[in-house]
Scaffold this motif. Structure first.
Motif, PDB file in Angstrom:
ATOM      1  N   CYS A   1       0.850  -1.300  -0.028  1.00 47.68           N
ATOM      2  CA  CYS A   1       0.056  -0.204   0.026  1.00 47.68           C
ATOM      3  C   CYS A   1       0.704   1.320   0.018  1.00 47.68           C
ATOM      4  O   CYS A   1       0.176   2.368   0.273  1.00 47.68           O
ATOM      5  CB  CYS A   1      -1.000  -0.069   0.979  1.00 47.68           C
ATOM      6  SG  CYS A   1      -2.170  -1.304   1.128  1.00 47.68           S
ATOM      7  N   THR A   2       2.057   1.149   0.055  1.00 47.74           N
ATOM      8  CA  THR A   2       2.943   2.622  -0.274  1.00 47.74           C
ATOM      9  C   THR A   2       3.275   2.470  -1.807  1.00 47.74           C
ATOM     10  O   THR A   2       3.664   3.447  -2.120  1.00 47.74           O
ATOM     11  CB  THR A   2       4.378   2.215   0.239  1.00 47.74           C
ATOM     12  OG1 THR A   2       4.954   1.114  -0.315  1.00 47.74           O
ATOM     13  CG2 THR A   2       4.244   1.894   1.775  1.00 47.74           C
ATOM     14  N   GLU A   3       2.393   1.853  -2.791  1.00 45.29           N
ATOM     15  CA  GLU A   3       2.707   1.678  -4.127  1.00 45.29           C
ATOM     16  C   GLU A   3       1.325   2.311  -4.991  1.00 45.29           C
ATOM     17  O   GLU A   3       0.432   1.264  -4.655  1.00 45.29           O
ATOM     18  CB  GLU A   3       3.171   0.472  -4.651  1.00 45.29           C
ATOM     19  CG  GLU A   3       4.793   0.212  -4.300  1.00 45.29           C
ATOM     20  CD  GLU A   3       5.770   1.220  -4.765  1.00 45.29           C
ATOM     21  OE1 GLU A   3       5.567   1.867  -5.876  1.00 45.29           O
ATOM     22  OE2 GLU A   3       6.869   1.208  -4.062  1.00 45.29           O
ATOM     23  N   GLN A   4       1.418   3.137  -5.474  1.00 46.41           N
ATOM     24  CA  GLN A   4       0.081   3.708  -6.191  1.00 46.41           C
ATOM     25  C   GLN A   4      -0.306   2.757  -7.105  1.00 46.41           C
ATOM     26  O   GLN A   4      -1.709   2.504  -6.969  1.00 46.41           O
ATOM     27  CB  GLN A   4       0.444   5.133  -6.741  1.00 46.41           C
ATOM     28  CG  GLN A   4      -0.777   5.650  -7.402  1.00 46.41           C
ATOM     29  CD  GLN A   4      -0.850   7.063  -7.930  1.00 46.41           C
ATOM     30  OE1 GLN A   4       0.577   7.265  -8.473  1.00 46.41           O
ATOM     31  NE2 GLN A   4      -1.708   7.942  -7.696  1.00 46.41           N
ATOM     32  N   ALA A   5       0.253   2.004  -8.046  1.00 45.60           N
ATOM     33  CA  ALA A   5      -0.180   1.187  -8.777  1.00 45.60           C
ATOM     34  C   ALA A   5      -0.714  -0.044  -8.130  1.00 45.60           C
ATOM     35  O   ALA A   5      -1.827  -0.788  -8.782  1.00 45.60           O
ATOM     36  CB  ALA A   5       1.065   0.748  -9.857  1.00 45.60           C
ATOM     37  N   GLU A   6      -0.182  -0.536  -7.065  1.00 48.56           N
ATOM     38  CA  GLU A   6      -0.627  -1.807  -6.396  1.00 48.56           C
ATOM     39  C   GLU A   6      -2.165  -1.320  -5.884  1.00 48.56           C
ATOM     40  O   GLU A   6      -3.048  -1.978  -5.756  1.00 48.56           O
ATOM     41  CB  GLU A   6       0.171  -2.228  -5.269  1.00 48.56           C
ATOM     42  CG  GLU A   6       1.440  -2.807  -6.066  1.00 48.56           C
ATOM     43  CD  GLU A   6       1.983  -3.968  -5.154  1.00 48.56           C
ATOM     44  OE1 GLU A   6       1.323  -4.697  -4.317  1.00 48.56           O
ATOM     45  OE2 GLU A   6       3.235  -4.149  -5.537  1.00 48.56           O
TER      46      GLU A   6
ATOM     47  N   ASP B   1       6.844   6.654   4.656  1.00 50.09           N
ATOM     48  CA  ASP B   1       6.118   5.976   3.305  1.00 50.09           C
ATOM     49  C   ASP B   1       5.110   4.879   4.016  1.00 50.09           C
ATOM     50  O   ASP B   1       3.844   4.881   3.411  1.00 50.09           O
ATOM     51  CB  ASP B   1       6.965   5.465   2.410  1.00 50.09           C
ATOM     52  CG  ASP B   1       7.557   6.176   1.361  1.00 50.09           C
ATOM     53  OD1 ASP B   1       7.058   7.704   1.477  1.00 50.09           O
ATOM     54  OD2 ASP B   1       8.475   6.003   0.603  1.00 50.09           O
ATOM     55  N   LEU B   2       5.656   4.213   4.931  1.00 49.11           N
ATOM     56  CA  LEU B   2       4.928   3.188   5.426  1.00 49.11           C
ATOM     57  C   LEU B   2       3.667   3.555   6.205  1.00 49.11           C
ATOM     58  O   LEU B   2       2.485   3.174   6.166  1.00 49.11           O
ATOM     59  CB  LEU B   2       5.685   2.071   6.487  1.00 49.11           C
ATOM     60  CG  LEU B   2       4.943   0.814   6.925  1.00 49.11           C
ATOM     61  CD1 LEU B   2       4.476  -0.115   5.942  1.00 49.11           C
ATOM     62  CD2 LEU B   2       6.105   0.183   8.011  1.00 49.11           C
ATOM     63  N   ASN B   3       3.739   4.588   6.832  1.00 47.40           N
ATOM     64  CA  ASN B   3       2.748   5.193   7.549  1.00 47.40           C
ATOM     65  C   ASN B   3       1.902   6.235   7.213  1.00 47.40           C
ATOM     66  O   ASN B   3       0.712   6.353   7.319  1.00 47.40           O
ATOM     67  CB  ASN B   3       3.172   5.482   9.135  1.00 47.40           C
ATOM     68  CG  ASN B   3       3.742   4.575   9.852  1.00 47.40           C
ATOM     69  OD1 ASN B   3       3.207   3.791  10.763  1.00 47.40           O
ATOM     70  ND2 ASN B   3       5.209   4.347   9.770  1.00 47.40           N
ATOM     71  N   LEU B   4       2.646   7.390   6.720  1.00 47.39           N
ATOM     72  CA  LEU B   4       1.887   8.385   6.028  1.00 47.39           C
ATOM     73  C   LEU B   4       1.393   8.343   4.601  1.00 47.39           C
ATOM     74  O   LEU B   4       0.459   8.683   4.304  1.00 47.39           O
ATOM     75  CB  LEU B   4       2.867   9.703   6.281  1.00 47.39           C
ATOM     76  CG  LEU B   4       2.107  11.171   5.851  1.00 47.39           C
ATOM     77  CD1 LEU B   4       0.774  11.288   6.427  1.00 47.39           C
ATOM     78  CD2 LEU B   4       3.185  12.098   6.374  1.00 47.39           C
ATOM     79  N   THR B   5       2.466   8.035   3.663  1.00 48.78           N
ATOM     80  CA  THR B   5       2.136   7.977   2.250  1.00 48.78           C
ATOM     81  C   THR B   5       1.368   6.749   1.974  1.00 48.78           C
ATOM     82  O   THR B   5       0.390   6.958   1.156  1.00 48.78           O
ATOM     83  CB  THR B   5       3.718   7.565   1.495  1.00 48.78           C
ATOM     84  OG1 THR B   5       4.424   8.621   1.927  1.00 48.78           O
ATOM     85  CG2 THR B   5       3.463   7.641   0.120  1.00 48.78           C
ATOM     86  N   SER B   6       1.375   5.797   2.732  1.00 44.58           N
ATOM     87  CA  SER B   6       0.453   4.730   2.622  1.00 44.58           C
ATOM     88  C   SER B   6      -1.105   5.131   2.766  1.00 44.58           C
ATOM     89  O   SER B   6      -2.122   4.754   1.993  1.00 44.58           O
ATOM     90  CB  SER B   6       0.643   3.411   3.357  1.00 44.58           C
ATOM     91  OG  SER B   6       0.570   3.893   4.773  1.00 44.58           O
TER      92      SER B   6
END
Length: 274
Positions: A88-93, A137-142
């Motif tokens: 869930c840190t990857e937009q495409a996924e 990334d793991l906490n906020l970007t996701s």
């Protein structure tokens, strides 16, 4: 005949929720939810609570076998659940996850953006840039990506409840890594900001902010002799359990909280009083 079936289903789901010890919110029956970070711990417990209330649940996490195992356990208990592996840190996924979820259960009514972690303390002078970015990334970007991915459908249908996951570390400086604390504080403000933006579209955005929760991983990491010292930090005299957070999320998902948005519920045993 249709009305009778609906009543029967309501009674069945209410009984299931009661039997599992979860609060019952009849308005949730037939709705759909997607929970990220749902393979274990708080995410998995929230998925179980929603499913016990008659919600069709989609679980997402990186660990494919764990997320599928949790979904299977929910189905075995009489709930409706499917699990998909996703970073869930990857937009495409996340875009792929949206397609899979929509195909499986339809448009998402409730989003639990619960991916997170990496709070182990690391002195700031020893933290490298890659570590810092990874935790953010793991906490906020996701959280940002999950909300951005599933929000448009909610706006279009003029309904939806989004629940984000912060932490007491985002409220008070303490023993967590600075990167984790900063990311969780970011989740708190991100939640308020989005709530202010999308309230006019009928979408609510709230946050749960746990303190010490005895998940499987915490149970393995905390020495038994430290527990009494930890417990003393909480006016209610115990460490939290995943179900404590799940019950708060369940409330925020339901119409019982229909006039609440931009709110943070500190599931913290009284350690945070705001």
């Amino acid at each position: 005949m249709s009305t009778d079936n609906t009543n029967d289903n309501t009674a069945d789901n209410t009984a299931a929720a009661t039997a599992n010890g979860y609060p019952v919110y009849p308005d949730l029956i037939g709705r759909t939810a997607l929970i990220t970070g749902a393979s274990r711990g708080i995410g998995a417990e929230t998925a179980r609570a929603l499913a016990a209330n008659g919600v069709r649940v989609v679980l997402a996490a990186r660990d494919k076998s764990a997320v599928e195992e949790t979904a299977e356990a929910i189905r075995a208990a009489g709930g409706s659940a499917v699990g998909f592996a996703a970073d869930c840190t990857e937009q495409a996924e996340l875009e792929r996850l949206r397609e899979l979820a929509t195909e499986a259960v339809g448009p998402i009514d409730v989003l639990g953006a619960f991916v997170g972690g990496g709070g182990d303390p690391v002195p700031i002078e020893r933290m490298d840039l890659a570590q810092f970015r990874s935790v953010v990334d793991l906490n906020l970007t996701s959280t940002f990506l999950a909300v951005q991915t599933f929000l448009p459908s909610m706006i279009e249908r003029r309904r939806g409840s989004i629940i984000t996951m912060a932490s007491t570390a985002g409220r008070l400086p303490g023993f967590a890594a600075a990167s984790y604390a900063a990311a969780k504080a970011g989740v708190l403000m991100f939640t308020r900001h989005v709530a202010g933006e999308v309230g006019k579209h009928g979408v609510r955005v709230n946050c749960v902010s746990p303190s010490a929760i005895m998940t499987e991983s915490q149970r393995e990491r905390i020495p038994a002799d430290r527990l009494p010292m930890i417990v003393k930090q909480f006016p209610l005299g115990r460490i939290g359990e995943p179900v404590d957070v799940a019950q708060a999320a369940l409330f925020l998902a339901s119409d019982a909280s229909s006039w609440l948005t931009g709110l943070t519920i500190d599931v913290a045993g009284g350690r945070i009083m705001i």
